[in-house]
Motif scaffolding. Structure first.
Motif: not given
Lengths: 387, 140
Positions: A163, A166, A169, A190, A193-194, A207, A288
């Protein structure tokens, strides 16, 4: 007698998929924008053309020669400068040294790349050739993997989480949404991204910086010329270059990039500044994790505290140091040979008091840092409004 | 195929000064080079010695590979062009041996969610289909 060197014009194309132009046309588009930005510089004033370009992504083998002919700059001197993703930063440093030596007074540097003619899998094969070609690339060493190995080592040592990565990003997308030159204009959370698909654990699609087409250009001039033609020169105060490792097995410590440490330390020393004085930085956030390592390797935050800096918002505009607030490689897209010049484009505009899109960063001292290969090359330029 | 072309899953080069490493892998052995001039041992092997600049290397069996520690790992999901997509996802890692030498290799015999920094691993030669050969990290 060596001269100070100033940036007197910058320009860039929109980054992204550009099916309307080839390498020389993209290069011309950026060069034209930089010349229009440079008061009182015309094509006939350019004494040398250098191109930052990484070979292998398109059939174009001689970008400088093609562009020199196309822009009707021939027969001025020129050649390609190649340091993978650090190519156009290395080209700016090459131009700086030609002006310092007295060889030329005005040098045009163009960073350009066209990557969309290849698929993502093919690009990774080309990039695999940037890794150790005898014993590592044949096992499936990709650029994301080289950085994923860094991420796991860093997370294990300091307790950072996926995280935290993330959050880099999330910041990039916030600024890229305000930068009309950027490839990705949408904001990501977040969670976005995850949830993006895995590329090389722990790195997911969001990422990673994207392959792109684009170009950026920088016009360099000697102090004598610069002070005559513009009231807003941005001075190259210090430069730094370093090599690192081509093999992953040869990296002494996976939680630091030695070319980043060495190139930026050299540039700060040559500029006579400390990293604590830097107000704005464009760094090599190809992933990232790399931005977090850059925070530490460039001396902005202590070892092991880079992930806390992004948690606390210390690298947004208004924080301790504004990092990659153009959107960075993650948001802007990463046409590898063009990236360094695009970083210098953004910092130059902010130091002059101009905006990139609607992004403004009040600053007098900035640094651009670009890394090439899997940590193979480092190139840094310290820029200042003050001579 | 040249010897170095047989190494790993996809060849990037055709010629190398360490082809004997691949020949030894085919015989199930890990080898290193030792500089006859200064005695330095290199694993993975090198053709030239950077310490004394000599190119007089002796090929020796590399026996210290049983006590490695995993420094980091990843799982490749993206199949690079040229590689067989069926190989992916593929766990990979960097391991360090007690003599300080390191290697990058694929990892087998460990469930992906059991991979940990610091776990004990050994490097072993492995035959691949189509006359190819590689070295892999396994739990020690």
């Amino acid at each position: 007698m060596s001269s100070n060197v100033a940036i007197v014009g910058v320009g860039m194309t929109r980054f992204g998929k550009r099916e309307d132009a080839d390498v020389k046309e993209l290069g011309f588009e950026a060069l034209k924008a930089a010349l229009e930005d440079a008061p009182n510089v015309s094509p006939k004033d350019i004494e040398m053309l250098l191109t930052g370009y990484a070979w292998g992504y398109t059939a174009t083998r001689n970008p400088t020669g093609e562009l020199a002919e196309y822009a009707q700059l021939s027969p001025i001197p020129g050649f390609d400068v190649h340091a993978q993703c650090a190519s156009s930063t290395a080209a700016v440093i090459t131009g700086w040294s030609f002006i310092r030596s007295g060889f030329a007074k005005v040098v045009a540097v163009v960073g350009v790349q066209k990557m969309s003619e290849l698929s993502g899998r093919e690009v990774q094969r080309v990039m695999g050739q940037s890794a150790d070609s005898s014993l590592e690339a044949p096992l499936g060493m990709t650029m994301p993997t080289a950085y994923a190995l860094r991420a796991i080592a860093y997370m294990d040592k300091y307790g950072a989480t996926e995280e935290d990565l993330a959050l880099v990003r999330v910041k990039s997308s916030e600024y890229a949404s305000r930068n009309p030159f950027a490839m990705f204009r949408q904001k990501f959370t977040t969670e976005d991204v995850m949830k993006s698909r895995p590329i090389s654990y722990p790195l997911k699609l969001l990422d990673c910086a994207a392959n792109a087409d684009g170009a950026a250009a920088v016009i360099l001039a000697s102090e004598e010329v610069a002070t005559k033609i513009t009231d807003t020169p941005v001075w190259i105060k210090g430069v730094g270059l370093a090599t690192g490792q081509q093999t992953v097995r040869g990296v002494p410590d996976l939680t630091t990039f030695t070319p980043t440490v060495e190139a930026t330390r050299m540039a700060y020393r040559n500029a006579g500044v400390e990293p604590s004085q830097v107000q704005v930085a464009e760094t090599h956030d190809c992933f990232t994790i790399s931005e977090i390592l850059d925070y530490e390797d460039m001396g902005f935050f202590p070892r092991g505290e880079g992930y806390r800096a992004i948690r606390e918002g210390q690298t947004y505009v208004g924080g301790r140091v504004a990092v990659n607030v153009s959107g960075g490689l993650l948001g802007r897209g990463h046409p590898v040979g063009a990236t360094g010049a695009a970083q210098i484009f953004a910092i130059t505009r902010w130091l002059r008091g101009d905006a990139v899109g609607d992004i403004r960063v009040p600053a007098e001292l900035g640094v651009a840092y670009t890394r090439g290969g899997v940590g193979t090359y480092g190139a840094a330029v310290v820029l200042s409004r003050r001579r | 195929m040249t010897e170095i072309e047989k190494f790993g899953h996809f060849a990037f080069i055709r010629h190398s000064g360490i082809s004997k490493y691949v020949e030894a892998l085919e015989q199930g052995k890990l080898t290193a080079t030792r500089c006859r001039k200064c005695g330095s041992v290199y694993f993975p092997p090198r053709k030239f010695c950077p310490k004394c600049l000599a190119d007089d290397m002796e090929w020796i069996e590399y026996e210290q590979a049983g006590e490695g520690r995993l420094l980091s790992y990843s799982i490749l999901y993206l199949a690079v062009a040229g590689f067989d997509e069926k190989e992916f996802p593929a766990p990979v890692g960097v391991a360090q041996f007690p003599d300080g030498n390191r290697v990058y290799a694929r990892i087998e015999g460990v469930a992906p969610d059991s991979l940990r920094v610091g776990m004990r691993v050994k490097l072993v030669p492995k035959a691949l289909p189509d006359g190819r050969v590689t070295h892999v990290l396994q739990p020690a």
